[in-house]
Design a protein around this motif. Structure first.
Motif, PDB file in Angstrom:
ATOM      1  N   THR A 459       0.806  -1.265  -0.224  1.00  0.00           N
ATOM      2  CA  THR A 459       0.204  -0.811   0.246  1.00  0.00           C
ATOM      3  C   THR A 459       1.018   1.206  -0.060  1.00  0.00           C
ATOM      4  OG1 THR A 459       0.345  -0.168   2.887  1.00  0.00           O
ATOM      5  CG2 THR A 459      -2.172  -1.022   1.415  1.00  0.00           C
ATOM      6  N   ALA A 460       2.358   1.354   0.722  1.00  0.00           N
ATOM      7  CA  ALA A 460       2.872   2.588   0.648  1.00  0.00           C
ATOM      8  C   ALA A 460       3.341   2.445  -0.877  1.00  0.00           C
ATOM      9  CB  ALA A 460       3.896   2.354   1.451  1.00  0.00           C
ATOM     10  N   ALA A 461       3.556   1.627  -1.472  1.00  0.00           N
ATOM     11  CA  ALA A 461       4.519   1.434  -2.518  1.00  0.00           C
ATOM     12  C   ALA A 461       3.073   1.877  -4.064  1.00  0.00           C
ATOM     13  CB  ALA A 461       4.638   0.256  -3.307  1.00  0.00           C
ATOM     14  N   ALA A 462       1.811   1.399  -3.770  1.00  0.00           N
ATOM     15  CA  ALA A 462       0.871   2.156  -4.681  1.00  0.00           C
ATOM     16  C   ALA A 462       0.725   3.628  -4.100  1.00  0.00           C
ATOM     17  CB  ALA A 462      -0.142   1.265  -4.731  1.00  0.00           C
ATOM     18  N   GLY A 463       0.619   4.404  -2.489  1.00  0.00           N
ATOM     19  CA  GLY A 463       0.716   5.437  -2.639  1.00  0.00           C
ATOM     20  C   GLY A 463       1.187   6.536  -3.082  1.00  0.00           C
ATOM     21  N   ALA A 464       3.099   5.560  -3.290  1.00  0.00           N
ATOM     22  CA  ALA A 464       3.854   6.514  -4.087  1.00  0.00           C
ATOM     23  C   ALA A 464       3.989   6.921  -5.378  1.00  0.00           C
ATOM     24  CB  ALA A 464       4.941   5.851  -2.815  1.00  0.00           C
ATOM     25  N   LEU A 465       2.919   5.773  -5.875  1.00  0.00           N
ATOM     26  CA  LEU A 465       3.186   5.928  -7.279  1.00  0.00           C
ATOM     27  C   LEU A 465       1.696   6.647  -7.466  1.00  0.00           C
ATOM     28  CD1 LEU A 465       4.081   4.405  -9.873  1.00  0.00           C
ATOM     29  CD2 LEU A 465       3.006   2.685  -9.648  1.00  0.00           C
ATOM     30  N   LEU A 466       0.984   6.988  -7.008  1.00  0.00           N
ATOM     31  CA  LEU A 466      -0.515   6.902  -7.540  1.00  0.00           C
ATOM     32  C   LEU A 466      -0.090   8.610  -7.445  1.00  0.00           C
ATOM     33  CD1 LEU A 466      -3.508   6.938  -7.901  1.00  0.00           C
ATOM     34  CD2 LEU A 466      -4.027   7.240  -5.792  1.00  0.00           C
ATOM     35  N   ARG A 467       0.478   9.208  -6.360  1.00  0.00           N
ATOM     36  CA  ARG A 467       0.668  10.343  -6.236  1.00  0.00           C
ATOM     37  C   ARG A 467       1.556  11.241  -6.894  1.00  0.00           C
ATOM     38  NH1 ARG A 467       1.961   9.201  -0.182  1.00  0.00           N
ATOM     39  NH2 ARG A 467       3.931   9.016  -0.962  1.00  0.00           N
TER      40      ARG A 467
END
Length: 492
Positions: A459-467
């Motif tokens: 979820t951390a990787a997904a959040g950083a990528l999405l931003r």
């Protein structure tokens, strides 16, 4: 507060008058100013948590650079970093050990306080460097004020009035402790609660020179705190303005470029899927949907970029960030695969799994390619076997048999192969999860089967990528849709 009020505010004006009437022990030179604490270099900061590389701004910036980027957008790359990177922080700039710059800085600061101590200890005392010190303290206090702090600035001007302090020095009545108390009281009011202990520690000091040395160092810390606070407050405005600014600057570049989207076109066209479309396509809704699907796959390619291809022009400011995220996803896949091939016990599985995950993460920290992974897998295998045997002993089960331990080590070593079935399974599930996040945006998403042990990392990787992707799409979607429409038109 009048200009004759003493810094602590506890003595009356008669005492001030008597101080000014005291005979001067030594005239104060009015010539050039002595060496300043800040003379060797302007206060600089190091960017932390940022992926500034290549076309981006330098990793060492001044506070003024940050404010200019935030307010005026003069530096597009720096403003982009503030807008995109939620972890964008500043740290004190420290020159490398044994570097010329560090030697000069340390020498200047040592000389600054050596001169101050020597002059104060002379008989009669000399106050030339003391005046420089108090002026530096004044400027340091100004640097931690916000524009609205006009009354506080006026109070500092009144209390640390240069002419009045010079009169006190000429009359040999300069009381450093009073000024130190005023400065520390003011710093305590302006600083965040987290700095209370630092300021309190200064109040326990007794040596005058060391007190003011600590005050100047603390002022640098408070200036850094202010800078990071302002960045956090300004980020929403920077995000809004940065999109419009980047659009305008990029479109301006396109007008003087023969084909400023050549590499972006090649990048997107590799991912346009026309297999389920009735061509030709002219419906804007269809083009929009195809663009969303195309971009999701294209952004994932940036995480595993092949350097034989030219990097897309529209993503160049974030190349370092995508590279870093790619390495993060690579380690995530490795940890997920290692957990799947590691033995577990029915008793107490989740704490064991989480402990195993954390230990593996430490071992493979900073790896980013197959060669580096292969080098650390033997250490990972040792740790997995060791922790598994600890678990078995704790639950009263016999230790791993020799052939079982050998099998575990063999399975772990096999993960060095990028075509390993377990590793490919985990990679596919991770990328599918990230693709779903990019296509659908926010909202709850089910963690893929077998990856519950790395939920927080995923979820951390997904959040950083999405931003990062959301900002990029806000700037360039109109170009992306045009390029996809062009590709669909050529496919008819």
């Amino acid at each position: 507060m009048s200009e004759r009020e003493n810094p602590s505010g506890s003595d009356n004006q008669d005492e001030d008058k008597s101080e000014r009437k005291t005979s001067s022990s030594q005239p104060i030179p009015t010539g050039s100013r002595g060496p300043s604490y800040f003379a060797s270099e302007p206060l600089q900061f190091r960017v932390r948590g940022s992926t500034i590389t290549g076309a981006s701004p330098p990793k060492f910036v001044s506070f003024e650079d940050i404010m200019k980027a935030a307010h005026g957008m003069q530096n597009m790359a720096l403003a982009h970093e503030i807008a995109v990177d939620q972890d964008f922080k500043l740290e004190p700039f420290e020159p490398p050990d044994n570097s010329y710059q560090k030697i000069v800085k340390e020498t200047m600061h040592r000389a600054y306080f050596d001169i101050l101590r020597e002059q104060l200890n002379s008989d009669p005392p000399e106050y030339k460097q003391a005046l420089v010190l108090l002026e530096d303290v004044k400027q340091g206090l100004f640097s931690i004020l916000l524009p609205r702090h006009t009354r506080i600035k006026q109070m500092i001007e009144e209390v640390l009035d240069t002419d009045f302090i010079k009169q006190q020095a000429e009359n040999n009545s300069l009381d450093f402790q009073k000024y130190a108390k005023f400065v520390l009281d003011l710093m305590a009011k302006l600083a965040a609660p987290a700095r209370d202990e630092m300021i309190h520690n200064i109040t326990t000091m007794t040596d005058t020179v060391e007190i003011f040395r600590a005050i100047l160092e603390a002022l640098e810390v408070l200036k850094l705190d202010l800078a990071n606070t302002l960045i956090a407050l300004l980020r929403p405005h920077v995000q809004k303005d940065s999109v419009a600014y980047e659009k305008a600057k990029f479109d301006e570049m396109l007008t003087i470029s023969e084909d400023g989207l050549q590499h972006t076109r090649e990048w997107l066209w590799r991912h346009v899927d026309t297999s389920e479309l009735t061509l030709p396509v002219s419906d804007p809704n269809v083009i929009r949907n195809v663009t969303a699907q195309t971009l999701a796959k294209a952004y994932l390619e940036l995480l595993e970029w092949d350097d034989s291809n030219q990097y897309p022009e529209t993503a160049v400011l974030d190349r370092g960030r995508f590279t870093e995220l790619g390495a993060q996803v690579y380690r995530l896949v490795a940890v997920g695969a290692l957990l799947l091939v590691s033995p577990t016990a029915a008793a107490d599985p989740i704490p064991h799994r989480d402990n195993l995950r954390d230990r593996i993460t430490i071992i493979i920290d900073n790896i980013s390619n197959d060669r580096e992974l292969e080098a650390v897998l033997p250490a990972v295998a040792d740790e997995v076997v060791h922790l598994t045997e600890q678990l078995l002993a704790r639950v009263g089960q016999p230790p791993l048999a020799a052939d079982t331990a050998h099998l575990v080590r063999t399975q772990i070593a096999a993960l060095a192969d990028p075509d390993n079935r377990v590793r490919q399974l985990v990679r596919t599930r991770v990328l599918e999860f990230l693709k779903m996040v990019l296509v659908c945006g926010g909202g709850a998403r089910a963690v893929p089967a077998g990856l519950s042990g790395v939920t927080s990392q995923l979820t951390a990787a997904a959040g950083a990528l999405l931003r990062c992707v959301m900002h990029n799409k806000a700037v360039f979607t109109h170009h992306y849709m045009d390029l996809v429409a062009e590709r669909l038109a050529k496919s008819s």
